[in-house]
Design a protein around this motif. Structure first.
Motif, short mmCIF file in Angstrom:
data_model
loop_
_atom_site.label_atom_id
_atom_site.label_comp_id
_atom_site.label_asym_id
_atom_site.label_seq_id
_atom_site.Cartn_x
_atom_site.Cartn_y
_atom_site.Cartn_z
N SER A 35 0.71 -1.22 -0.08
CA SER A 35 0.06 -0.23 0.05
C SER A 35 0.75 1.10 0.03
CB SER A 35 -0.86 0.15 1.13
OG SER A 35 -1.57 -1.06 1.35
N TRP A 36 0.24 2.45 -0.51
CA TRP A 36 0.97 3.52 -0.46
C TRP A 36 0.03 4.67 0.49
CZ3 TRP A 36 5.86 4.75 -2.34
CH2 TRP A 36 6.65 3.79 -2.87
N TYR A 37 0.84 5.22 1.39
CA TYR A 37 0.04 6.39 2.08
C TYR A 37 0.90 7.77 1.89
CZ TYR A 37 -1.74 2.52 4.84
OH TYR A 37 -2.67 1.21 4.99
N ARG A 38 0.20 8.70 2.31
CA ARG A 38 0.83 10.14 2.10
C ARG A 38 0.21 10.96 3.38
NH1 ARG A 38 -1.94 12.71 -3.23
NH2 ARG A 38 -3.94 12.98 -2.50
N GLY A 39 1.24 11.84 3.70
CA GLY A 39 0.91 12.78 4.64
C GLY A 39 1.17 12.19 6.11
N GLN A 41 -1.07 12.32 8.23
CA GLN A 41 -2.19 11.69 8.63
C GLN A 41 -2.02 10.29 8.18
OE1 GLN A 41 -4.43 12.53 10.80
NE2 GLN A 41 -3.90 14.98 10.86
N ARG A 42 -1.11 10.01 7.22
CA ARG A 42 -1.07 8.55 6.49
C ARG A 42 -2.30 8.34 6.10
NH1 ARG A 42 4.05 5.62 8.04
NH2 ARG A 42 5.15 7.45 8.80
N GLU A 43 -2.88 9.10 5.03
CA GLU A 43 -3.76 8.72 4.24
C GLU A 43 -3.55 7.65 3.20
OE1 GLU A 43 -4.36 11.82 1.01
OE2 GLU A 43 -6.33 10.92 0.43
N LEU A 44 -4.42 6.65 3.15
CA LEU A 44 -4.31 5.47 2.13
C LEU A 44 -4.66 5.91 1.13
CD1 LEU A 44 -3.83 2.36 1.62
CD2 LEU A 44 -6.06 2.07 2.28
N ILE A 45 -3.83 6.01 -0.11
CA ILE A 45 -4.02 6.42 -1.53
C ILE A 45 -4.19 5.13 -2.61
CG2 ILE A 45 -3.29 8.83 -0.95
CD1 ILE A 45 -0.94 8.06 -2.43
N ALA A 46 -3.58 4.26 -2.17
CA ALA A 46 -3.39 3.24 -3.13
C ALA A 46 -2.98 1.93 -2.40
CB ALA A 46 -2.56 3.24 -4.36
N SER A 47 -3.64 0.80 -2.96
CA SER A 47 -2.97 -0.62 -2.48
C SER A 47 -3.30 -1.77 -3.55
CB SER A 47 -4.15 -0.98 -1.10
OG SER A 47 -5.27 -1.14 -1.52
N ILE A 48 -2.43 -2.79 -3.20
CA ILE A 48 -2.55 -3.99 -4.43
C ILE A 48 -2.43 -5.16 -3.39
CG2 ILE A 48 -0.23 -3.70 -4.74
CD1 ILE A 48 -0.74 -4.74 -7.58
N ASP A 49 -3.10 -6.19 -3.57
CA ASP A 49 -3.11 -7.41 -2.87
C ASP A 49 -2.42 -8.43 -3.66
OD1 ASP A 49 -6.71 -8.44 -3.35
OD2 ASP A 49 -4.82 -8.38 -4.77
N ASN A 50 -2.41 -9.76 -3.20
CA ASN A 50 -1.48 -10.68 -3.99
C ASN A 50 -2.11 -11.25 -5.21
OD1 ASN A 50 -3.46 -12.23 -2.71
ND2 ASN A 50 -2.37 -13.26 -1.22
N GLY A 51 -3.51 -11.13 -5.39
CA GLY A 51 -4.04 -11.41 -6.55
C GLY A 51 -3.94 -10.04 -7.56
N TYR A 56 -7.90 2.39 -5.01
CA TYR A 56 -7.45 3.73 -4.83
C TYR A 56 -8.42 4.68 -4.19
CZ TYR A 56 -4.52 2.10 -8.79
OH TYR A 56 -3.64 1.29 -9.56
N ALA A 57 -7.81 5.55 -3.66
CA ALA A 57 -8.68 6.88 -2.94
C ALA A 57 -9.09 7.51 -4.04
CB ALA A 57 -7.69 7.46 -1.98
N ASP A 58 -10.51 8.14 -3.98
CA ASP A 58 -11.00 8.95 -4.98
C ASP A 58 -10.04 10.00 -5.59
OD1 ASP A 58 -14.55 8.78 -3.45
OD2 ASP A 58 -13.04 7.31 -4.76
N SER A 59 -9.23 10.50 -4.48
CA SER A 59 -8.38 11.80 -5.00
C SER A 59 -7.37 11.54 -5.78
CB SER A 59 -7.83 12.24 -3.57
OG SER A 59 -6.96 11.43 -2.86
N VAL A 60 -7.22 10.25 -6.09
CA VAL A 60 -6.01 10.02 -7.29
C VAL A 60 -6.30 8.85 -8.04
CG1 VAL A 60 -4.17 10.05 -5.10
CG2 VAL A 60 -5.02 7.80 -5.75
N ARG A 63 -5.73 8.91 -11.85
CA ARG A 63 -4.32 9.31 -12.14
C ARG A 63 -3.09 8.74 -11.65
NH1 ARG A 63 -2.98 13.92 -9.32
NH2 ARG A 63 -4.53 13.21 -7.60
N PHE A 64 -3.04 7.65 -10.61
CA PHE A 64 -1.95 6.91 -10.19
C PHE A 64 -2.37 5.62 -10.25
CE2 PHE A 64 -1.11 10.05 -6.13
CZ PHE A 64 -1.01 10.91 -7.02
N THR A 65 -1.29 4.89 -10.59
CA THR A 65 -1.24 3.33 -10.63
C THR A 65 -0.28 2.81 -9.97
OG1 THR A 65 -1.78 3.82 -13.03
CG2 THR A 65 -1.19 1.48 -12.29
N ILE A 66 -0.80 1.77 -9.09
CA ILE A 66 0.13 1.07 -8.16
C ILE A 66 0.39 -0.35 -8.82
CG2 ILE A 66 -1.92 -0.03 -6.82
CD1 ILE A 66 -0.05 -0.03 -4.38
N SER A 67 1.50 -0.96 -8.90
CA SER A 67 1.86 -2.28 -9.10
C SER A 67 2.99 -2.70 -8.43
CB SER A 67 2.47 -2.05 -10.79
OG SER A 67 3.48 -1.25 -10.85
N VAL A 68 3.14 -4.18 -8.63
CA VAL A 68 4.42 -4.69 -7.97
C VAL A 68 5.14 -5.89 -8.97
CG1 VAL A 68 5.03 -6.44 -6.19
CG2 VAL A 68 3.29 -4.93 -5.69
#
Length: 118
Positions: A35-39, A41-51, A56-60, A63-68
């Motif tokens: 997962s990626w957080y920011r600020g 307050q550690r706002e959760l903005i994106a996450s990816i699981d083992n599948g 994504y948070a609505d704010s991103v 616009r943002f893409t998470i990958s592993v």
């Protein structure tokens, strides 16, 4: 000893792009989820699981893409169309499988500064 290290932050103009990386090393066999957080307050903005399911948070969203990349034990956050409100310290949170262990381990990165400014 496991290390989770982020990179890729910096200064970018509004509308620009950055790609953050989060690399796990030191006896890691697999990144199970990230997962990626920011600020502060550690706002959760994106996450990816083992599948490779992503959220994504609505704010991103859009616009943002998470990958592993498990071959590299590295996660990424591609950030496009950045705006001033995206300025923050970004943290990755990695759920890892350590070599020789049947249990999961949880680690925070140290944070990387992203500044969007003209």
């Amino acid at each position: 000893q496991v290390q989770v290290v982020e990179s890729g932050g910096g200064l970018v103009q509004p509308g620009g792009s950055l790609r953050l990386s989060c690399t796990a090393s030191g006896g890691v066999s697999e990144v199970d989820a990230m997962s990626w957080y920011r600020g502060k307050q550690r706002e959760l903005i994106a996450s990816i699981d083992n599948g490779h399911n992503t959220n994504y948070a609505d704010s991103v969203k859009g616009r943002f893409t998470i990958s592993v990349d498990n071959a590299l034990n590295t996660g990424y956050l591609q950030m496009n169309r950045l705006n001033l409100e995206d300025t923050a310290v970004y943290y990755c949170y990695a759920i890892l499988r350590r070599t020789g262990s049947a249990t999961l381990s949880y680690y925070w990165g140290q944070g990387t500064q992203v500044t969007v400014s003209s």
